[in-house]
Design a protein around this motif. Structure first.
Motif, PDB file in Angstrom:
ATOM      1  N   PHE A 218      -5.105  -1.621  37.235  1.00 53.68           N
ATOM      2  CA  PHE A 218      -5.341  -1.032  35.923  1.00 53.68           C
ATOM      3  C   PHE A 218      -4.082  -0.348  35.409  1.00 53.68           C
ATOM      4  CE2 PHE A 218      -9.726  -1.221  37.548  1.00 53.68           C
ATOM      5  CZ  PHE A 218     -10.312  -1.920  36.493  1.00 53.68           C
ATOM      6  N   THR A 219      -3.726  -0.660  34.159  1.00 56.48           N
ATOM      7  CA  THR A 219      -2.512  -0.127  33.545  1.00 56.48           C
ATOM      8  C   THR A 219      -2.847   0.945  32.519  1.00 56.48           C
ATOM      9  OG1 THR A 219      -1.490  -2.309  33.737  1.00 56.48           O
ATOM     10  CG2 THR A 219      -0.377  -0.699  32.341  1.00 56.48           C
ATOM     11  N   TYR A 220      -2.330   2.137  32.744  1.00 54.41           N
ATOM     12  CA  TYR A 220      -2.430   3.238  31.788  1.00 54.41           C
ATOM     13  C   TYR A 220      -1.026   3.572  31.272  1.00 54.41           C
ATOM     14  CZ  TYR A 220      -7.020   4.112  33.986  1.00 54.41           C
ATOM     15  OH  TYR A 220      -8.294   3.990  34.477  1.00 54.41           O
TER      16      TYR A 220
ATOM     17  N   ASN B  86       1.037  -7.627  32.357  1.00 53.82           N
ATOM     18  CA  ASN B  86      -0.003  -6.725  31.851  1.00 53.82           C
ATOM     19  C   ASN B  86      -0.914  -7.466  30.892  1.00 53.82           C
ATOM     20  OD1 ASN B  86      -1.350  -4.254  31.736  1.00 53.82           O
ATOM     21  ND2 ASN B  86      -0.304  -3.674  29.846  1.00 53.82           N
ATOM     22  N   ASN B  87      -2.120  -6.923  30.734  1.00 53.97           N
ATOM     23  CA  ASN B  87      -3.135  -7.527  29.873  1.00 53.97           C
ATOM     24  C   ASN B  87      -3.389  -8.969  30.279  1.00 53.97           C
ATOM     25  OD1 ASN B  87      -5.040  -7.436  27.864  1.00 53.97           O
ATOM     26  ND2 ASN B  87      -3.618  -7.986  26.235  1.00 53.97           N
ATOM     27  N   SER B  88      -3.359  -9.218  31.572  1.00 53.08           N
ATOM     28  CA  SER B  88      -3.445 -10.587  32.089  1.00 53.08           C
ATOM     29  C   SER B  88      -4.618 -10.787  33.041  1.00 53.08           C
ATOM     30  CB  SER B  88      -2.126 -10.962  32.782  1.00 53.08           C
ATOM     31  OG  SER B  88      -1.607  -9.883  33.548  1.00 53.08           O
ATOM     32  N   GLY B  89      -5.454  -9.755  33.219  1.00 55.32           N
ATOM     33  CA  GLY B  89      -6.704  -9.933  33.938  1.00 55.32           C
ATOM     34  C   GLY B  89      -6.643  -9.617  35.422  1.00 55.32           C
TER      35      GLY B  89
ATOM     36  N   ALA C  11      -5.141  -4.229  31.117  1.00 51.38           N
ATOM     37  CA  ALA C  11      -4.784  -3.182  30.159  1.00 51.38           C
ATOM     38  C   ALA C  11      -6.004  -2.338  29.822  1.00 51.38           C
ATOM     39  CB  ALA C  11      -4.215  -3.813  28.881  1.00 51.38           C
ATOM     40  N   MET C  12      -5.807  -1.041  29.729  1.00 44.49           N
ATOM     41  CA  MET C  12      -6.904  -0.126  29.427  1.00 44.49           C
ATOM     42  C   MET C  12      -7.033   0.105  27.923  1.00 44.49           C
ATOM     43  SD  MET C  12      -8.339   0.387  32.232  1.00 44.49           S
ATOM     44  CE  MET C  12      -9.517   1.588  31.583  1.00 44.49           C
ATOM     45  N   ASP C  13      -8.219   0.568  27.529  1.00 41.14           N
ATOM     46  CA  ASP C  13      -8.524   0.875  26.136  1.00 41.14           C
ATOM     47  C   ASP C  13      -9.364   2.143  26.074  1.00 41.14           C
ATOM     48  OD1 ASP C  13      -7.748  -1.737  24.517  1.00 41.14           O
ATOM     49  OD2 ASP C  13      -8.764  -2.394  26.343  1.00 41.14           O
ATOM     50  N   ARG C  14      -9.356   2.800  24.924  1.00 38.44           N
ATOM     51  CA  ARG C  14     -10.190   3.983  24.745  1.00 38.44           C
ATOM     52  C   ARG C  14     -11.669   3.595  24.791  1.00 38.44           C
ATOM     53  NH1 ARG C  14      -7.080   8.352  23.894  1.00 38.44           N
ATOM     54  NH2 ARG C  14      -8.927   9.670  23.765  1.00 38.44           N
ATOM     55  N   GLY C  15     -12.474   4.522  25.266  1.00 35.68           N
ATOM     56  CA  GLY C  15     -13.913   4.320  25.280  1.00 35.68           C
ATOM     57  C   GLY C  15     -14.436   3.505  26.439  1.00 35.68           C
ATOM     58  N   GLN C  16     -13.571   3.167  27.390  1.00 35.07           N
ATOM     59  CA  GLN C  16     -13.999   2.350  28.530  1.00 35.07           C
ATOM     60  C   GLN C  16     -14.518   3.248  29.640  1.00 35.07           C
ATOM     61  OE1 GLN C  16     -13.404  -1.485  28.570  1.00 35.07           O
ATOM     62  NE2 GLN C  16     -13.820  -0.634  26.564  1.00 35.07           N
TER      63      GLN C  16
END
Length: 341
Positions: free
Chosen positions: A37-39, A300-303, A319-324
Motif C-alpha cells: 500500500f502506497t501513502y 504504483n497504482n498497479s494492483g 495506490a490509496m484514496d480518501r475514504g477507504q
C-alpha cells in the motif's frame, strides 16, 4: 465499479461477514499475493491549504483504522522480507507491506507514532533533492501558484500549449499542468517556473517557500529518526522526475545520485527504489535501475503482486484514496484496485 456502488457492495459483503471470511480463506490457502500500500501524506484536507490535495490520501484517524484492519487480517512484512522473497524465500500468509512516497513531514510527525503504536514497520521512499533545501516539491509549487492566481484565463506556452482557468478551478488547473510535466520529456524546470509566473502573474518569495517547505517536507534529522525507530528508508529518485521523461543516461545518474545521498546520510546500503509516479519500466530504463545499484523497484497504482510471477524491478503497489475505511478497505485488501479501475 463506481465508488458508490463499490461502497454498497463492500458494505453488503461485510454485513454478511464475507469479507472477513474471504481474507481468512486467502491466508488459510496461502494464496500467492502480496499487497503493498502506497501513502504520501497523513493529513486532513483543510491542513493541506494551497498545496496539492491529491497526495493527502488519509487522515490520522483513517490511517489508524486501516492499520487495525491490516493487523487483524494480514501479516505485515518489511522491505527486508520482500528482498529475501525476491531471492527465493517464502512470505507469510496474507503479506502486506506499508510504504510512503516523497518525504512529507507528516510521515515523521503523524504516521510514525501511529505505526509504532500499531507495531507496524513501513518503508519510506524519499526524493533526496528536497530535504533541507527549502524548496517545495514541484507539484506542490504548481498547486500553490494556481491557487494564488487571480486571472480568469491563463495561457501557458511551455512545456506545452495549455489554456487554464485557475480562478474558477485551481485544482483542475494544477492537475493539468502536472499531468503535462509527467508525460513531457526533457522539461526545463527553471524555464517552467518562469513561464508559469509570467502567465499567472504570481511568484513566491524564497523566504516564504523555505518556511512552507520546512513545515511540509522532512529534513535529514527527521528521516534519520525514522530509521532509528526501525523503519526502512529507501530511494524515490533524486529529482522526482518521471524516469521515462529523462534519457536512460539521465535516469541512471539521477537514481545513482539518490542512492549515494541516502547511503551517505544513513550510513548504510540502499537497496530499493520506488519510481516517481510509478510507471512500470522496461528496456533501457530497466537497465538504468540495475546500473544505479538497486535490486528492488516498485511501481504504483498497479494492483496486487502475484508471487508466482513477478519482476523484482517492477513490484506492483496499490495506490490509496480518501475514504477507504471499514468494508471498503477490506475489499481493497482483497482485490487491490482503486475505485473506478
Amino acid at each position: 465499479m463506481p465508488h458508490g456502488r463499490r461502497a454498497l457492495a463492500a458494505g453488503a459483503l461485510d454485513t454478511l461477514g464475507l469479507l472477513d471470511r474471504f481474507l481468512w480463506l486467502r491466508a488459510k490457502l496461502r494464496l500467492p499475493v502480496l499487497s503493498v500500500f502506497t501513502y504520501h501524506r497523513i493529513a486532513e484536507l483543510s491542513d493541506v491549504d494551497e498545496l496539492d490535495p491529491g497526495v493527502a490520501e488519509v487522515s490520522a484517524r483513517e490511517f489508524e483504522e486501516q492499520l487495525e484492519v491490516i493487523k487483524a487480517h494480514c501479516t505485515v512484512v518489511s522491505l527486508r522480507d520482500v528482498r529475501r522473497f525476491a531471492k527465493g524465500r517464502k512470505l507469510p500468509p496474507n503479506p502486506v507491506m506499508v510504504a510512503f512516497d516523497d518525504g512529507y513531514r507528516d510521515n515523521h510527525d503523524v504516521a510514525l507514532p501511529l505505526l509504532q503504536r500499531a507495531g507496524v514497520t513501513a518503508t519510506f521512499f524519499v526524493a533526496t533533492e528536497y530535504p533541507g533545501k527549502g524548496r517545495l516539491f514541484w507539484w506542490d509549487r504548481v498547486a500553490l501558484l494556481m491557487h494564488r492566481c487571480r486571472r480568469a484565463r491563463v495561457e501557458l506556452a511551455y512545456p506545452a500549449t495549455l489554456v487554464l482557468e485557475p480562478q474558477r478551478d485551481p485544482v483542475a488547473a494544477a492537475t493539468l499542468v502536472c499531468q503535462t510535466i509527467k508525460r513531457t520529456s526533457g522539461v526545463d524546470i527553471g524555464r517552467l517556473w518562469d513561464e508559469i509566473e509570467r502567465a499567472t502573474g504570481v511568484s513566491i518569495d524564497l523566504c516564504e517557500e523555505r518556511a512552507i517547505a520546512a513545515r511540509t517536507i522532512m529534513d535529514w534529522h527527521q528521516i534519520a529518526a525514522l530509521r532509528r525507530a526501525g523503519m526502512d528508508v529507501q530511494s524515490h529518485s533524486h529529482s522526482h522526475r518521471v524516469l521515462q521523461t529523462l534519457s536512460p543516461e539521465e535516469a541512471t545518474r539521477d537514481l545513482a545520485r539518490s542512492r549515494r545521498v541516502l547511503s551517505d546520510a544513513l550510513n548504510e546500503v540502499v537497496h530499493a527504489v520506488a519510481y516517481p509516479v510509478g510507471y512500470s519500466l522496461c528496456g533501457a530504463f530497466h537497465r538504468a535501475v540495475r546500473e544505479a545499484g538497486f535490486e528492488i523497484g516498485f511501481t504504483n497504482n498497479s494492483g496486487l503482486c502475484t508471487l508466482s510471477s513477478f519482476d523484482p524491478l517492477n513490484f506492483p503497489r496499490i495506490a490509496m484514496d480518501r475514504g477507504q475505511i471499514g468494508a471498503l478497505f477490506k475489499l481493497k485488501l482483497l482485490i487491490g484496485q482503486r475505485p473506478g479501475r
